[in-house]
Design a protein around this motif. Structure first.
Motif, PDB file in Angstrom:
ATOM      1  N   ALA A  10      29.351  26.331  62.856  1.00  0.00           N
ATOM      2  CA  ALA A  10      29.452  28.245  64.080  1.00  0.00           C
ATOM      3  C   ALA A  10      29.698  27.492  65.015  1.00  0.00           C
ATOM      4  N   ILE A  11      30.140  28.514  66.194  1.00  0.00           N
ATOM      5  CA  ILE A  11      31.067  28.277  67.363  1.00  0.00           C
ATOM      6  C   ILE A  11      29.492  29.492  68.245  1.00  0.00           C
ATOM      7  N   PHE A  12      28.341  29.270  69.737  1.00  0.00           N
ATOM      8  CA  PHE A  12      28.325  30.098  70.790  1.00  0.00           C
ATOM      9  C   PHE A  12      28.600  29.198  72.072  1.00  0.00           C
ATOM     10  N   THR A  13      29.263  30.932  72.564  1.00  0.00           N
ATOM     11  CA  THR A  13      29.429  30.318  74.009  1.00  0.00           C
ATOM     12  C   THR A  13      29.438  31.270  74.754  1.00  0.00           C
ATOM     13  N   GLY A  14      29.937  31.329  75.605  1.00  0.00           N
ATOM     14  CA  GLY A  14      29.733  33.124  76.731  1.00  0.00           C
ATOM     15  C   GLY A  14      29.510  32.536  77.969  1.00  0.00           C
ATOM     16  N   GLY A  15      28.264  32.901  79.414  1.00  0.00           N
ATOM     17  CA  GLY A  15      27.770  32.642  79.952  1.00  0.00           C
ATOM     18  C   GLY A  15      29.388  32.236  81.214  1.00  0.00           C
ATOM     19  N   ILE A  16      28.529  31.840  82.270  1.00  0.00           N
ATOM     20  CA  ILE A  16      29.708  31.851  84.109  1.00  0.00           C
ATOM     21  C   ILE A  16      30.847  30.215  83.227  1.00  0.00           C
ATOM     22  N   SER A  17      30.593  29.746  82.340  1.00  0.00           N
ATOM     23  CA  SER A  17      31.336  28.983  81.719  1.00  0.00           C
ATOM     24  C   SER A  17      33.058  29.621  81.373  1.00  0.00           C
ATOM     25  N   LEU A  18      32.684  30.993  80.783  1.00  0.00           N
ATOM     26  CA  LEU A  18      34.140  31.657  80.904  1.00  0.00           C
ATOM     27  C   LEU A  18      35.162  32.446  81.631  1.00  0.00           C
ATOM     28  N   VAL A  19      34.103  32.224  83.261  1.00  0.00           N
ATOM     29  CA  VAL A  19      34.474  32.981  84.356  1.00  0.00           C
ATOM     30  C   VAL A  19      36.028  32.044  85.307  1.00  0.00           C
ATOM     31  N   PRO A  20      35.372  31.090  85.232  1.00  0.00           N
ATOM     32  CA  PRO A  20      36.479  29.929  86.370  1.00  0.00           C
ATOM     33  C   PRO A  20      37.440  29.373  85.954  1.00  0.00           C
ATOM     34  N   ASP A  21      38.868  29.046  86.298  1.00  0.00           N
ATOM     35  CA  ASP A  21      39.603  27.903  86.247  1.00  0.00           C
ATOM     36  C   ASP A  21      39.591  26.712  86.341  1.00  0.00           C
ATOM     37  N   PRO A  22      39.710  25.117  85.986  1.00  0.00           N
ATOM     38  CA  PRO A  22      40.201  25.067  84.391  1.00  0.00           C
ATOM     39  C   PRO A  22      38.704  25.255  83.087  1.00  0.00           C
ATOM     40  N   CYS A  23      38.078  25.151  83.104  1.00  0.00           N
ATOM     41  CA  CYS A  23      37.433  25.536  82.409  1.00  0.00           C
ATOM     42  C   CYS A  23      37.311  26.487  81.265  1.00  0.00           C
ATOM     43  N   GLY A  24      37.378  27.814  82.102  1.00  0.00           N
ATOM     44  CA  GLY A  24      37.383  29.197  81.043  1.00  0.00           C
ATOM     45  C   GLY A  24      38.861  29.105  80.346  1.00  0.00           C
ATOM     46  N   ALA A  25      39.449  28.669  80.739  1.00  0.00           N
ATOM     47  CA  ALA A  25      40.622  28.652  80.012  1.00  0.00           C
ATOM     48  C   ALA A  25      40.473  27.715  78.867  1.00  0.00           C
ATOM     49  N   THR A  26      39.746  26.150  79.098  1.00  0.00           N
ATOM     50  CA  THR A  26      39.400  25.253  77.898  1.00  0.00           C
ATOM     51  C   THR A  26      38.708  26.068  76.312  1.00  0.00           C
ATOM     52  N   ASP A  69      38.158  37.377  90.126  1.00  0.00           N
ATOM     53  CA  ASP A  69      38.817  38.508  90.134  1.00  0.00           C
ATOM     54  C   ASP A  69      38.646  38.836  88.695  1.00  0.00           C
ATOM     55  N   ALA A  70      38.281  39.900  89.020  1.00  0.00           N
ATOM     56  CA  ALA A  70      37.788  41.029  87.969  1.00  0.00           C
ATOM     57  C   ALA A  70      39.132  41.331  86.564  1.00  0.00           C
ATOM     58  N   GLU A  71      39.718  41.321  87.377  1.00  0.00           N
ATOM     59  CA  GLU A  71      41.163  41.751  86.369  1.00  0.00           C
ATOM     60  C   GLU A  71      41.439  40.864  85.188  1.00  0.00           C
ATOM     61  N   ALA A  72      41.397  39.608  85.950  1.00  0.00           N
ATOM     62  CA  ALA A  72      41.701  38.438  85.263  1.00  0.00           C
ATOM     63  C   ALA A  72      40.082  37.909  83.779  1.00  0.00           C
ATOM     64  N   TYR A  73      39.248  38.300  84.699  1.00  0.00           N
ATOM     65  CA  TYR A  73      38.324  38.133  83.619  1.00  0.00           C
ATOM     66  C   TYR A  73      37.453  38.936  82.862  1.00  0.00           C
ATOM     67  N   MET A 131      29.934  33.296  67.421  1.00  0.00           N
ATOM     68  CA  MET A 131      29.361  34.448  68.604  1.00  0.00           C
ATOM     69  C   MET A 131      29.644  34.333  70.642  1.00  0.00           C
ATOM     70  N   LEU A 132      29.192  35.720  70.518  1.00  0.00           N
ATOM     71  CA  LEU A 132      30.252  35.239  72.035  1.00  0.00           C
ATOM     72  C   LEU A 132      28.938  36.187  72.811  1.00  0.00           C
ATOM     73  N   ASP A 133      28.087  35.990  74.189  1.00  0.00           N
ATOM     74  CA  ASP A 133      27.628  36.508  75.043  1.00  0.00           C
ATOM     75  C   ASP A 133      28.078  36.103  76.498  1.00  0.00           C
ATOM     76  N   PRO A 134      29.058  37.036  77.167  1.00  0.00           N
ATOM     77  CA  PRO A 134      30.018  36.884  78.076  1.00  0.00           C
ATOM     78  C   PRO A 134      28.398  36.940  79.342  1.00  0.00           C
ATOM     79  N   ASN A 135      27.094  37.435  79.468  1.00  0.00           N
ATOM     80  CA  ASN A 135      26.171  37.427  80.521  1.00  0.00           C
ATOM     81  C   ASN A 135      26.998  36.978  81.537  1.00  0.00           C
ATOM     82  N   ILE A 136      27.517  38.676  82.373  1.00  0.00           N
ATOM     83  CA  ILE A 136      28.145  38.360  83.524  1.00  0.00           C
ATOM     84  C   ILE A 136      27.440  39.133  84.058  1.00  0.00           C
ATOM     85  N   ARG A 137      28.213  37.991  85.559  1.00  0.00           N
ATOM     86  CA  ARG A 137      26.956  37.601  86.844  1.00  0.00           C
ATOM     87  C   ARG A 137      28.257  37.751  87.976  1.00  0.00           C
ATOM     88  N   PRO A 138      28.638  39.454  88.307  1.00  0.00           N
ATOM     89  CA  PRO A 138      29.157  40.377  89.096  1.00  0.00           C
ATOM     90  C   PRO A 138      29.665  38.798  89.954  1.00  0.00           C
TER      91      PRO A 138
END
Length: 303
Positions: free
Chosen positions: A117-133, A160-164, A148-155
């Motif tokens: 299984a895979i768990f992911t989320g957090g600020i790792s999803l926001v910027p690139d290149p790590c988010g795209a990876t 770039d809110a639209e891209a996120y 399982m995905l937890d965005p754990n959003i930090r505004p």
């Protein structure tokens, strides 16, 4: 093995008028908590060779988390400056060009067959290149492995809110479990009741949408009637790592029940979901009762 793919960093936590460096990061905290709860856990994120990298690796080793998939780099570790208001944590990040932020697809090798299984989320999803990876990792494996995905959003971290929003709209349908806090819902669906927002997400493909609300407890929106588990009363030191530990408790419960599989999640019942929510709440209660992200060990959990 539950693979936790996402950020680790150093939380600079206020203490006696100064700042104490503590290892943290949303996905990292969940990995530590899963290992402490006795589940076979792996971790995937670049680890710096700077002195903070050693600080990050030590708790992983102590919790028995497998770090074979972590690339090592000379880039610096991300720092998060924490401020506390009535026990609630707020963060300022020092992340430009950091070890984790620069994670690229060619840094990620083939996943071993032991990953279940895979768990992911957090600020790792926001910027690139790590988010795209990370998005690419989930896209490659979600058909076979539960996610399982937890965005754990930090505004304040999102430039770039639209891209996120677009990234989350692609990733949530690939997840089997999506966890959202009240703050996440306020950012994603500011004018929509929580359960309506959860139902909208559920319709895109996940089996479970988990809603957490601090003292209000946790709810699961799924194919049946909503399931609720109350928060556990405790003396709160701070809330650092509370949601991350909740995630670990849920995953650990489902794993122990033999349900953390595609078929298992497809056949979930209300009692099994309630047991998972309850264990998540119990684990989070331990974490908030002591400073920093310090999840419980298995022996500290109610029997």
């Amino acid at each position: 093995m539950i693979l936790c793919a996402g950020e680790s960093l150093i939380d600079m936590v206020p203490q006696d008028g100064m700042f104490r460096p503590l290892p943290g990061g949303a996905v990292y905290n969940t990995a530590i908590a899963l290992g402490r709860l006795g589940r076979q856990t792996g971790y995937l994120w670049p680890i710096s060779r700077d002195p903070f990298g050693k600080v990050i690796l030590r708790p992983l080793a102590e919790a028995g988390v497998i770090t074979d998939l972590c690339p090592r780099t000379d880039r610096l570790t991300t720092l998060a400056l924490v401020t506390l208001t009535n026990g609630e944590a707020r963060y300022s990040f020092y992340d430009e060009g950091s070890a984790g932020r620069m994670l690229r697809p060619d840094d990620v090798g083939p996943l071993p067959g032991t990953v279940s299984a895979i768990f992911t989320g957090g600020i790792s999803l926001v910027p690139d290149p790590c988010g795209a990876t990370i998005e690419s990792l989930i896209a490659q494996h979600h058909d076979r492995l539960p996610v399982m995905l937890d965005p754990n959003i930090r505004p304040f971290f999102i430039t770039d809110a639209e891209a996120y929003r677009a990234r989350l709209s692609r990733m949530m349908p690939m997840a089997d479990i999506v966890k959202l806090s009240a703050d996440d819902l306020d950012w994603l669906y500011p004018d929509m009741p929580a359960e309506d927002a959860a139902a909208r997400i559920l319709a895109t493909g996940p089996r479970l949408v988990l809603l957490t609300g601090g003292e209000a407890g946790a709810r699961a929106i799924w194919a049946g009637e909503p399931v609720h588990a109350p928060a556990i009363r405790t003396q709160v030191s701070d809330t650092i790592g509370a949601g991350d530990t909740f995630n670990a408790g849920v995953l650990a419960s489902l794993d122990a029940q033999g349900l953390l599989t595609k078929d298992g999640l497809a056949g979930l019942g209300a009692d099994q979901i309630r047991a998972a929510l309850t264990q998540g709440a119990q684990a989070a209660a331990v974490t908030v009762s002591r400073p920093g992200a310090n999840p419980p060990w298995a022996h500290e959990m109610p029997s």
